[in-house]
Design a protein around this motif. Structure first.
Motif, short mmCIF file in Angstrom:
data_model
loop_
_atom_site.label_atom_id
_atom_site.label_comp_id
_atom_site.label_asym_id
_atom_site.label_seq_id
_atom_site.Cartn_x
_atom_site.Cartn_y
_atom_site.Cartn_z
N SER A 165 -7.84 5.33 -6.94
CA SER A 165 -8.01 4.88 -5.56
C SER A 165 -7.89 3.36 -5.51
O SER A 165 -8.07 2.67 -6.52
CB SER A 165 -9.38 5.31 -5.02
N PHE A 166 -7.61 2.85 -4.31
CA PHE A 166 -7.42 1.40 -4.14
C PHE A 166 -8.32 0.88 -3.02
O PHE A 166 -8.47 1.52 -1.99
CB PHE A 166 -5.96 1.08 -3.82
N ARG A 167 -8.88 -0.29 -3.27
CA ARG A 167 -9.64 -1.01 -2.24
C ARG A 167 -8.96 -2.35 -2.03
O ARG A 167 -8.88 -3.18 -2.94
CB ARG A 167 -11.09 -1.22 -2.69
N ALA A 210 0.80 -1.23 0.00
CA ALA A 210 0.00 0.00 0.00
C ALA A 210 0.83 1.29 0.00
O ALA A 210 0.55 2.19 -0.80
CB ALA A 210 -0.98 -0.02 1.18
N PRO A 211 1.85 1.44 0.85
CA PRO A 211 2.58 2.72 0.85
C PRO A 211 3.23 3.06 -0.49
O PRO A 211 3.10 4.17 -0.99
CB PRO A 211 3.63 2.52 1.96
N GLY A 212 3.93 2.08 -1.08
CA GLY A 212 4.59 2.35 -2.36
C GLY A 212 3.61 2.56 -3.49
O GLY A 212 3.82 3.38 -4.37
N LEU A 213 2.51 1.80 -3.46
CA LEU A 213 1.50 1.94 -4.51
C LEU A 213 0.84 3.32 -4.44
O LEU A 213 0.61 3.97 -5.47
CB LEU A 213 0.46 0.83 -4.35
N LEU A 214 0.54 3.77 -3.23
CA LEU A 214 -0.05 5.10 -3.07
C LEU A 214 0.93 6.20 -3.48
O LEU A 214 0.54 7.22 -4.05
CB LEU A 214 -0.50 5.30 -1.63
N ARG A 215 2.20 5.98 -3.20
CA ARG A 215 3.21 6.96 -3.59
C ARG A 215 3.29 7.08 -5.11
O ARG A 215 3.33 8.20 -5.66
CB ARG A 215 4.57 6.56 -3.02
N LEU A 216 3.27 5.95 -5.80
CA LEU A 216 3.27 5.98 -7.26
C LEU A 216 2.01 6.64 -7.81
O LEU A 216 2.06 7.40 -8.78
CB LEU A 216 3.40 4.57 -7.82
#
Length: 317
Positions: A132-134, A117-123
């Motif tokens: 957005s991601f669920r 989650a952290p790296g994906l949100l950063r990208l």
């Protein structure tokens, strides 16, 4: 489609293209050259168009052919239809991530989701701020959720997919023992006998008490005591960090690039020990339904997951 005024006529895309070429060139020969066919074939196509449209379209005027009023009226429309056909049948050139406005549903184990989650949100903030991601836990595992479209991507140890599902292995991990600092196993060399003598916490979504480590210990006539089974790695690692329990933790292979999947144990304060037994490696991959294979938005999602999990900082290795 079938024309209302001529119910026996069925028009295909080739006729629309031929009509556009004929009305643009106003010459059977030039239209044939434009479409890389013979003048005889183009002449037959013109005759068919005349029958369908019930209009001569092009008529002889001396040495040239001139369009009829109906042909004049159809010229722009025919050109528009051909342009739209071209756009319809042209492969997708991809999407601009910055223009995406999508919510992606991902299914992942707890430790995979926490690491991803952290790296994906950063990208996403850098490249696709409208995304957005669920995250879903593995409660849907074993069902046709990819086929049904309930999730867009599954990430983890993929072993229960439908036959048509696409799978890509992202990285291969080995299992190590995670213990608190100062645990008795940190003193000296952790032998199979000492490992078996310790109390263990096991991770199993199905509540199983045994796994590959028990099989390896049994080869040496050793057995471990499993005091508790938990459904997720995060809970097991947290327990091990605060007690004398031993838990198995995924770690990168020697020489491999670091991955955020292996940072969670360190962040919890666990001391990682090599297991002196041959255990099978664990393949972490992602799975998706083939209907998404050529979708530009899903392509960005897969690439973002790939970049995030393969390196600790989310950049290309």
């Amino acid at each position: 489609m079938t024309l209302v005024n001529n119910p026996d006529a069925v028009i295909d895309a080739n006729l629309a293209v031929a009509l556009d070429a004929l009305l643009t060139e106003q010459s059977v020969t030039r239209a044939a050259a434009r479409l890389h066919t013979s003048p005889a074939a183009m002449s037959r196509t013109l005759a068919r168009l005349r029958r369908i449209l019930q209009d001569p379209l092009l008529v002889r005027a001396g040495q040239v052919m001139v369009p009829t009023p109906r042909a004049h009226a159809l010229r722009n429309e025919a050109a528009t239809v051909v342009r739209r056909l071209g756009a319809l049948l042209t492969p997708d050139a991809g999407v601009d991530p910055a223009a995406l406005s999508s919510t992606f549903t991902l299914q992942a184990a707890d430790f995979v989701g926490a690491a991803l989650a952290p790296g994906l949100l950063r990208l996403a903030r850098l490249e696709a701020p409208g995304v957005s991601f669920r995250f879903r836990t593995e409660d849907l595992e074993g069902g046709p959720v990819l086929r049904d479209g309930r999730i867009d991507l599954e990430i983890g140890s993929i072993d229960h997919i439908d036959p048509e599902t696409r799978v890509e292995v992202l990285l291969t991990l080995r299992m190590v023992a995670g213990v608190r600092p100062g645990h008795p196993l940190t003193e000296g060399t952790p032998t199979p006998a000492r490992l078996a003598a310790a109390e263990h916490v096991v991770v199993s979504r199905r509540g199983r008490f045994t796994g590959p480590l028990d099989t390896a210990l049994a080869e040496l006539d050793l057995h471990r005591r499993v005091a508790v089974v938990l459904p997720g790695h995060l809970a097991a690692m947290t327990l091990a960090a605060r007690s004398d329990f031993v838990c198995l933790v995924p770690a990168t292979l020697p020489g491999a690039a670091p991955s955020p999947l292996t940072e969670t144990a360190t962040a919890l304060g666990l001391h990682l020990l090599d297991i002196p037994l041959p255990l099978p490696p664990v393949a972490i991959g992602m799975a998706w339904h083939p209907r998404h294979a050529a979708d530009g938005a899903h392509h960005w999602l897969r690439d973002a997951v790939r970049r995030t999990l393969r390196t600790a900082d989310g950049t290309d290795a």
